[in-house]
Scaffold this active site. Structure first.
Site, short mmCIF file in Angstrom:
data_model
loop_
_atom_site.label_atom_id
_atom_site.label_comp_id
_atom_site.label_asym_id
_atom_site.label_seq_id
_atom_site.Cartn_x
_atom_site.Cartn_y
_atom_site.Cartn_z
N PHE A 1 0.83 -1.20 0.00
CA PHE A 1 0.00 0.00 0.00
C PHE A 1 0.87 1.25 0.00
O PHE A 1 0.61 2.21 -0.72
CB PHE A 1 -0.88 -0.04 1.26
CG PHE A 1 -1.79 1.13 1.45
CD1 PHE A 1 -1.30 2.34 1.90
CD2 PHE A 1 -3.14 1.02 1.21
CE1 PHE A 1 -2.14 3.42 2.10
CE2 PHE A 1 -3.99 2.08 1.41
CZ PHE A 1 -3.49 3.28 1.86
N LYS B 1 -0.74 5.47 7.79
CA LYS B 1 -0.45 4.71 6.58
C LYS B 1 -0.72 5.62 5.38
O LYS B 1 -1.84 6.12 5.20
CB LYS B 1 -1.31 3.45 6.49
CG LYS B 1 -1.01 2.60 5.27
CD LYS B 1 -2.00 1.44 5.15
CE LYS B 1 -1.74 0.37 6.16
NZ LYS B 1 -2.55 -0.84 5.89
N ASP C 1 -4.92 -11.92 3.66
CA ASP C 1 -3.48 -11.67 3.74
C ASP C 1 -3.00 -11.76 5.19
O ASP C 1 -2.25 -10.90 5.66
CB ASP C 1 -3.13 -10.30 3.15
CG ASP C 1 -1.65 -10.17 2.80
OD1 ASP C 1 -0.97 -11.21 2.71
OD2 ASP C 1 -1.18 -9.04 2.63
#
Length: 575
Positions: A268, A285, A382
């Site tokens: 990402f 993030k 994931d």
């Protein structure tokens, strides 16, 4: 002269021999057919040509069809000139993308992400080319490029370093036009957004701390969840109210996204530690602009995690969407991720068996919440050690929901043409057929459980233990009645042996080849707590043995080869 190896048959009365097979079949399959920095294309005439930015080393031989002398660079690289002190810094070198290529021989292989792969090659003056394959990882080349081929279809994207001056005028004009168009589009979008905001702000009260985000349709807006091939009757997905942070406040909190505050890097984008004006610590993030699927994963994660509340799931505090910037704000986990402890020789000593069992149980309870107990049915897709964060008390919290998938109605499995996840944790039916379900997450959990007990990565077995994976190693020891050899010496304690062995048994049941043979997350919780006394006998897990041994990491690229042949086997192709 290149030679072929053939097997022929001749029978009495036959005029000519019959060729049963030959290697190589085509001219381009001769190793190094076009020499250094030459590219072979079986469909072209002549079949050999120099890579862009290069010219024949010996034009006379080249024109006669003898290409073994290869090609040389026409203009030296900027970084080489700066390094030698012959020129001051100017326009940086660029990478030329060549599609449908068979990558050169003698690659240096690493487990970097695609973005990290490019950055590392760009900052290393000796790196002259790189390529990235999701199934293989980052490949880079230092020195000469040999045995390059161009295919009509398939192959990989190969990025060749060249001097900026090698970009021709037409290409520069195209770049300028494209950049201008993008800037114009962004400017128009910003003006429209500003006018829209001014209009709507008159008709609603401003709420301190946040507003409601809206997503568009599946086809028209990447905020819609990854429904893959199934389609969905919902045309719009409303997001819950979520606090919005300003880009200015997050920039200040992270000291301008300073590298000293960087906690890690994922597909990402980077994650930074920050501190808000009230002293609250956060993890930010930041969507990488170079991430091809980043925006979709960003909106997917916002929608999924904003609806979840569980002590074993990381908490989303808010987000920021300003211009091209997309950021998610999480609670800060001072102990970072599980892998930072589990695979560190010193820090792993802090994880005694009691702590490891609590981590295993906590992960499973978080998984059970996703699968059964939340308002939504969510498949994480994931689950791995680096996506499990640890709080100050080393309690686990599942994170990174960018690849997560919501199941609706009575749906219990789905298909996709875009397999996401991490090699080594992906179940066989998902990796090979694109089918995923709750049992896909259970498989990933089983791999993670065995890693926690053994203190070893599933992918750490290349080149030893008879080329077995962790699953294969565990299965081998199970059959030999020597399962204690799997246990990390840091937790080897006779008083905990029964519980440790039971966890290994559960882990092997979770990684069974067929989904129907694996337990559900709720059953796993009961197994771990001995609420289910009888455990079925596990069968051999998939990927337990490798018929061929490949040295995937080749740190000694300059070792002398034992033999020479003229057949290349370096095609990167999925099987």
């Amino acid at each position: 002269m290149m030679e072929k190896l053939e097997q022929t048959r001749w029978e009495h009365g036959m005029e000519d021999r019959i060729v049963l097979w030959s290697v190589p079949k085509f001219d381009c399959e001769f190793y190094g057919r076009c020499g250094l920095f030459g590219s072979c294309n079986a469909q072209a005439s002549p079949i050999c040509s120099c890579l862009r930015g290069f010219e024949p080393n010996n034009p006379e031989e080249w024109n006669r069809g003898n290409w073994t002398s290869g090609c040389i660079r026409m203009k030296s690289l900027q970084c080489e000139r700066v390094k030698s002190g012959s020129e001051a810094a100017g326009q940086n070198d660029v990478f030329l993308k060549l599609g449908n290529m068979k990558v050169p021989d003698l690659a240096q292989w690493s487990r970097l992400t695609e973005i990290e792969c490019k950055d590392r090659c760009l900052t290393n003056c000796s790196c002259i080319a790189y390529a990235y394959n999701s199934g293989i990882g980052c490949m880079s080349w230092i020195g000469d490029l040999i045995d390059v081929q161009e295919f009509s279809t398939g192959g990989s994207d190969l990025y060749i370093r060249m001097a900026y001056s090698e970009i021709d005028g037409n290409h520069r004009r195209k770049v300028i036009v494209m950049v201008s168009a993008v800037i114009g589009t962004i400017a128009s979008a910003m003006i429209c957004a500003l006018l829209t905001w001014r209009f709507t702000s008159k008709h609603r009260a401003r709420k301190e701390g946040g507003e409601k985000l809206h997503s568009d349709t599946n086809e028209k807006h990447p905020s819609f969840l990854d429904r893959d091939m199934t389609g969905d009757s919902r045309d719009h997905v409303k997001l819950q109210e979520l606090p919005l942070f300003s880009l200015e406040s997050l920039t200040a909190a992270t000291d301008g996204f300073d590298l000293s505050n960087k906690l890690g890097q994922g597909g990402f984008g980077p994650v930074y530690k920050g501190k808000l004006s009230d002293g609250k610590e956060i993890a930010v993030k930041r969507l990488s602009r170079a991430s091809g699927q980043g925006l979709k994963e960003f909106m997917n994660e916002v929608e999924v995690i904003s609806k979840l509340q569980h002590r074993n799931l990381v908490r989303l505090l808010g987000c920021c969407v300003e211009g091209e910037e997309k950021l998610l704000v999480y609670e800060y986990m001072p102990n970072k991720s599980l892998d930072a402890f589990l695979y560190d020789p010193l820090r792993k000593q802090l994880l005694d068996w009691k702590k490891r069992f609590n981590i295993i149980e906590g992960i499973c309870r978080g998984l059970l919440y996703l699968h059964r107990d939340s308002r939504l049915r969510i498949i994480h897709r994931d689950l791995k050690a680096s996506n499990v964060l640890l709080d100050p008390e080393l309690k686990p919290k599942i994170s990174d929901f960018g690849a997560a998938r919501i199941f609706g109605g009575d749906e219990d499995q789905a298909n996709t043409i875009r397999v996401v996840g991490t090699y080594g944790y992906i179940s066989p039916e998902y990796a090979m057929e694109g089918r995923f379900s709750e049992k896909s997450d259970v498989y990933s959990f089983g791999v993670l459980l065995l890693e926690i007990v053994s203190g070893r990565r599933n992918t750490s077995f290349y080149g030893n233990e008879q080329a077995l994976s962790l699953l294969g190693f565990a299965w081998k020891l199970w059959n030999e009645g020597n399962i204690s050899a799997l246990v990390d010496p840091a937790i080897s304690d006779p008083s905990s042996q029964v519980e440790i062995f039971r966890c290994i048994h559960v882990g092997l049941l979770c990684v069974q080849e067929f989904p129907e043979d694996r337990p559900t997350a709720s059953t796993v919780v009961s197994m771990l707590n001995s609420e289910i006394s009888y455990l079925a006998t596990p069968k051999q897990p998939p990927f337990a043995e490798r018929k061929h041994h490949f040295n995937e990491e080749r740190p000694h690229q300059n070792e002398e080869k034992c033999s020479i042949n003229y057949v290349t086997v370096t095609v990167v192709d999925g099987r």
